[in-house]
Design an enzyme around this catalytic site. Structure first.
Site: not given
Ligand code: GLN
Length: 245
Positions: A97, A193
């Protein structure tokens, strides 16, 4: 013979990037090594720590909010050269992510541009709304479908790179291409995840096998009883994909 093998996992910046159970991914890698008599250790690196990539067999870069990514990205510029040398030398990386976005050139948000590590030729731009749902992929790396959960505002464009998988259910990299994640050398970048690895033992073993191959020149892994994982995986597959095929 197996007992002599050892895997060292580097967990990068768990103080900031630990949004979606990344420690579950670490626990899974450690346990699947230990069940096979392979020694496993994890070194956590927080923001001020020096990282000796020469010691590491697998690097985990977890997820974070935009704010945390902005903080971490400054530090990442300092380790960029050493990290790139590790990747080019076939070092194994699992980036999830926010960590996946940071593998690329940049992540452009409404608040500004977060510079990435530039380890893989990809970039991310924040889109309208967040892509949040269960997600199921078919990946060339493994036989079982890959199941997870995604929650991201960024849309990632992987240029000519190989995706991690084809989306069977869910949004994936940008909600349009039909693909999810990236595979570059021994690096997997993905939005999945859940955490990812306990749900997808074959992906976990792919990472361990690549690390063993690089370190010992052979990737032999004794089979484990994955009946619970297989049952959970097929439940998810049937629930989200079964009826649509
Ligand atoms: N901040 C990033 C997004 O919103 C990744 C978020 C995350 O790690 N879930 O795209």
């Amino acid at each position: 013979m197996e007992g002599k093998r050892k895997i060292t996992i580097g967990h990068l910046y768990p103080d900031l990037l630990n949004l979606y159970g990344d420690r579950g991914n670490i626990a899974c890698m450690m346990q699947r090594c230990r069940w096979r008599g392979i020694e496993a250790e994890t070194i956590e690196y927080n923001l001020g720590d020096e990282i000796d990539f020469g010691r590491l067999d697998i690097v985990l870069l977890g997820g974070g909010s935009d704010r945390e990514q902005m903080i971490v990205c400054r530090k990442l510029q300092e380790i960029q050269e050493a990290f790139q040398a590790y990747v080019e030398d076939n070092g194994v990386v699992i980036a999830v992510c926010g960590g996946y976005q940071l593998l690329g050139k940049y992540y452009k948000t409404k608040e500004g541009v977060i510079q990435g590590l530039n380890l893989v030729d990809l970039y991310t731009e924040q889109g309208e709304g967040r892509l949040i749902d269960n997600i199921v992929l078919q990946s060339d790396l493994v036989k079982m479908p890959v199941a997870g959960f995604e929650n991201h505002g960024g849309r990632t464009y992987i240029n000519g790179n190989k995706p991690f998988g084809k989306v069977l259910y869910g949004s994936g990299n940008d909600g349009e291409s039909g693909y999810e994640g990236v595979v570059y050398k021994n690096v997997i970048g993905t939005y999945l995840h859940g955490p990812l690895l306990p749900k997808n033992p074959e992906v976990c073993d792919w990472l361990i096998a690549r690390a063993l191959e690089r370190k010992y020149g052979e990737s032999r892994l004794s089979p484990l009883d994955d009946s619970h994982e297989i049952e959970a995986n097929s439940y998810v597959y049937q629930r989200f994909v079964g009826g649509n095929q």
